[in-house]
Scaffold this motif. Sequence first.
Motif, PDB file in Angstrom:
ATOM      1  N   ILE A  10      50.209  77.329  78.852  1.00 18.95           N
ATOM      2  CA  ILE A  10      50.282  75.715  78.987  1.00 18.95           C
ATOM      3  C   ILE A  10      49.435  75.345  80.134  1.00 18.95           C
ATOM      4  CG2 ILE A  10      52.156  75.721  80.754  1.00 18.95           C
ATOM      5  CD1 ILE A  10      53.506  73.514  78.646  1.00 18.95           C
ATOM      6  N   ASN A  11      48.932  76.214  81.030  1.00 19.33           N
ATOM      7  CA  ASN A  11      47.886  75.838  81.941  1.00 19.33           C
ATOM      8  C   ASN A  11      46.520  75.381  81.671  1.00 19.33           C
ATOM      9  OD1 ASN A  11      46.709  78.478  81.487  1.00 19.33           O
ATOM     10  ND2 ASN A  11      47.946  79.423  82.959  1.00 19.33           N
ATOM     11  N   VAL A  12      46.338  75.551  80.077  1.00 21.76           N
ATOM     12  CA  VAL A  12      45.140  75.215  79.664  1.00 21.76           C
ATOM     13  C   VAL A  12      44.912  73.699  79.607  1.00 21.76           C
ATOM     14  CG1 VAL A  12      45.954  75.103  77.157  1.00 21.76           C
ATOM     15  CG2 VAL A  12      43.334  75.650  77.498  1.00 21.76           C
ATOM     16  N   ILE A  13      46.256  72.820  79.478  1.00 21.25           N
ATOM     17  CA  ILE A  13      46.005  71.516  79.587  1.00 21.25           C
ATOM     18  C   ILE A  13      45.456  71.083  80.847  1.00 21.25           C
ATOM     19  CG2 ILE A  13      47.348  69.363  79.580  1.00 21.25           C
ATOM     20  CD1 ILE A  13      49.493  71.303  77.835  1.00 21.25           C
ATOM     21  N   GLY A  14      45.953  71.524  82.248  1.00 19.35           N
ATOM     22  CA  GLY A  14      45.561  70.951  83.597  1.00 19.35           C
ATOM     23  C   GLY A  14      44.079  71.453  83.527  1.00 19.35           C
ATOM     24  N   ARG A  15      43.612  72.566  82.931  1.00 16.77           N
ATOM     25  CA  ARG A  15      42.419  73.128  82.987  1.00 16.77           C
ATOM     26  C   ARG A  15      41.374  72.039  82.252  1.00 16.77           C
ATOM     27  NH1 ARG A  15      42.634  78.047  80.851  1.00 16.77           N
ATOM     28  NH2 ARG A  15      43.810  78.470  82.734  1.00 16.77           N
ATOM     29  N   ALA A  16      41.866  71.549  81.174  1.00 19.73           N
ATOM     30  CA  ALA A  16      41.069  70.623  80.728  1.00 19.73           C
ATOM     31  C   ALA A  16      40.684  69.391  81.398  1.00 19.73           C
ATOM     32  CB  ALA A  16      41.130  70.183  79.005  1.00 19.73           C
ATOM     33  N   ILE A  17      41.810  68.869  81.864  1.00 18.43           N
ATOM     34  CA  ILE A  17      41.987  67.725  82.513  1.00 18.43           C
ATOM     35  C   ILE A  17      41.268  67.498  83.844  1.00 18.43           C
ATOM     36  CG2 ILE A  17      43.570  65.943  83.902  1.00 18.43           C
ATOM     37  CD1 ILE A  17      45.674  66.682  81.535  1.00 18.43           C
ATOM     38  N   GLU A  18      41.303  68.625  84.706  1.00 17.43           N
ATOM     39  CA  GLU A  18      41.008  68.664  85.932  1.00 17.43           C
ATOM     40  C   GLU A  18      39.124  68.870  85.834  1.00 17.43           C
ATOM     41  OE1 GLU A  18      42.007  70.193  90.190  1.00 17.43           O
ATOM     42  OE2 GLU A  18      42.021  71.932  88.661  1.00 17.43           O
ATOM     43  N   SER A  19      38.873  69.727  84.940  1.00 19.17           N
ATOM     44  CA  SER A  19      37.440  69.999  84.767  1.00 19.17           C
ATOM     45  C   SER A  19      36.838  68.978  84.484  1.00 19.17           C
ATOM     46  CB  SER A  19      37.263  71.116  83.881  1.00 19.17           C
ATOM     47  OG  SER A  19      37.528  70.550  82.121  1.00 19.17           O
ATOM     48  N   TYR A  20      37.449  67.807  83.426  1.00 14.87           N
ATOM     49  CA  TYR A  20      36.772  66.405  83.080  1.00 14.87           C
ATOM     50  C   TYR A  20      37.024  65.465  84.383  1.00 14.87           C
ATOM     51  CZ  TYR A  20      36.356  61.833  81.017  1.00 14.87           C
ATOM     52  OH  TYR A  20      35.879  60.609  80.610  1.00 14.87           O
ATOM     53  N   ALA A  21      37.957  65.527  85.240  1.00 16.10           N
ATOM     54  CA  ALA A  21      38.027  64.570  86.381  1.00 16.10           C
ATOM     55  C   ALA A  21      37.265  64.956  87.486  1.00 16.10           C
ATOM     56  CB  ALA A  21      39.710  64.732  86.736  1.00 16.10           C
ATOM     57  N   LYS A  22      36.719  66.050  87.681  1.00 11.25           N
ATOM     58  CA  LYS A  22      35.919  66.668  88.563  1.00 11.25           C
ATOM     59  C   LYS A  22      34.437  65.893  88.382  1.00 11.25           C
ATOM     60  CE  LYS A  22      37.971  70.635  90.674  1.00 11.25           C
ATOM     61  NZ  LYS A  22      37.775  72.021  90.722  1.00 11.25           N
ATOM     62  N   ARG A  23      34.195  65.666  87.180  1.00 16.41           N
ATOM     63  CA  ARG A  23      32.918  65.212  86.737  1.00 16.41           C
ATOM     64  C   ARG A  23      32.523  63.993  87.557  1.00 16.41           C
ATOM     65  NH1 ARG A  23      32.515  65.433  80.364  1.00 16.41           N
ATOM     66  NH2 ARG A  23      31.073  63.826  80.796  1.00 16.41           N
ATOM     67  N   PHE A  24      33.770  63.014  87.881  1.00 11.98           N
ATOM     68  CA  PHE A  24      33.547  61.849  88.335  1.00 11.98           C
ATOM     69  C   PHE A  24      33.817  61.787  89.804  1.00 11.98           C
ATOM     70  CE2 PHE A  24      34.524  61.666  83.971  1.00 11.98           C
ATOM     71  CZ  PHE A  24      33.344  61.044  83.486  1.00 11.98           C
ATOM     72  N   GLY A  25      34.235  62.895  90.368  1.00 15.78           N
ATOM     73  CA  GLY A  25      34.741  63.113  92.112  1.00 15.78           C
ATOM     74  C   GLY A  25      36.101  62.681  92.113  1.00 15.78           C
ATOM     75  N   TYR A  26      36.966  62.521  90.939  1.00 14.17           N
ATOM     76  CA  TYR A  26      38.399  62.217  91.038  1.00 14.17           C
ATOM     77  C   TYR A  26      39.351  63.135  91.541  1.00 14.17           C
ATOM     78  CZ  TYR A  26      36.820  58.135  87.999  1.00 14.17           C
ATOM     79  OH  TYR A  26      36.034  56.716  87.338  1.00 14.17           O
ATOM     80  N   GLY A  27      40.286  62.739  92.127  1.00 10.29           N
ATOM     81  CA  GLY A  27      41.423  63.611  92.375  1.00 10.29           C
ATOM     82  C   GLY A  27      42.474  63.408  91.263  1.00 10.29           C
ATOM     83  N   VAL A  28      43.076  64.844  90.831  1.00 10.61           N
ATOM     84  CA  VAL A  28      44.140  64.849  90.135  1.00 10.61           C
ATOM     85  C   VAL A  28      45.356  65.181  90.932  1.00 10.61           C
ATOM     86  CG1 VAL A  28      45.102  66.301  88.063  1.00 10.61           C
ATOM     87  CG2 VAL A  28      42.738  65.892  88.397  1.00 10.61           C
ATOM     88  N   ILE A  29      46.477  64.176  90.798  1.00 15.68           N
ATOM     89  CA  ILE A  29      47.582  64.227  91.466  1.00 15.68           C
ATOM     90  C   ILE A  29      48.582  65.677  91.057  1.00 15.68           C
ATOM     91  CG2 ILE A  29      50.037  63.151  91.693  1.00 15.68           C
ATOM     92  CD1 ILE A  29      47.430  61.908  92.956  1.00 15.68           C
ATOM     93  N   ARG A  30      48.819  66.429  91.982  1.00 13.65           N
ATOM     94  CA  ARG A  30      49.490  67.575  91.424  1.00 13.65           C
ATOM     95  C   ARG A  30      51.127  67.702  91.657  1.00 13.65           C
ATOM     96  NH1 ARG A  30      45.853  72.569  92.651  1.00 13.65           N
ATOM     97  NH2 ARG A  30      43.882  72.002  92.307  1.00 13.65           N
TER      98      ARG A  30
END
Length: 294
Positions: free
Chosen positions: A182-202
């Motif tokens: 299930i951790n593959v979901i967060g990996r896909a989201i965070e890798s995309y968000a990092k492209r724009f310098g966004y933070g991901v709420i944990r």
Amino acid sequence: MPRDDLGNLIPGRVGASRRVPDRIPRPEYVGRPGPRPYTGDDRYDAEQIARIRAAGRIAAQAVDAVAAAIRPGVTTDELDAIGHEFLLAHDAYPSALGYRGFPKSICTSVNEAICHGIPDDTVLQDGDIVKVDITAFKDGMHGDLCAAFGVGEIAAEAGDLIERTREALSRGIRSVAPGREINVIGRAIESYAKRFGYGVIRDYTGHGVGEAFHSGLVVPHYDAAPDHATVIEPGMVFTIEPMLTIGTPESPGTIEADEWDDGWTVVTRDRRLTAQFEHTIVVTERGSEILTLP
């Protein structure tokens, strides 16, 4: 108007909870301090999935009804009334109402409010972002979703955040497949968000949903391996609900948060914008299906 001199949110006046007719069945936690521990499975059969889909469809249509009323000058409490009445008209209970004491039927989180905003007398203004989170309970099942909307004319930065958060959800959903962790979901989201310098709420995650509003299954939106290694299986039902924040110019991705005294509303400490999108999905033999479509 509950904002300070800088335009940041401050707690507003929360009106009385709205009534639900006795004919509409309540979840087991209504009238209690919290839900009973969930001892069931996160996997569901075809008949159960059909009931979750039916609840999810009502919730999605309720979000659309609320979205149609979003404009400058409307209060978040007025949005709550629209969502509440829509659910009742479809013989569904607003799952948020009475959940661990939550006093309203939907969540409305404006601008720097990350999630769990309580509808009140906050007046929406031109340029705001408002997140509308609605869960419907019908025939023993919950269907849960959230979407972010711009109010009137919004800045390009805000529009980009909304669309990129929507895309982050899509990427998380596309990553789902039986046999993956299930951790593959967060990996896909965070890798995309990092492209724009966004933070991901944990601190707030997706969750198992269906018979229980929150089953105990945790679905992180950041790269959490190996802490969350649950293997995804066909028939599993859960939400994916990334919350992205712009962060400060000096420290992109800043995600420190403060919780208001109401015990629910969470805002970014730097008071910069956040967005959230959410769907309830079921895992299929080849991938997944969204259950919260209108």
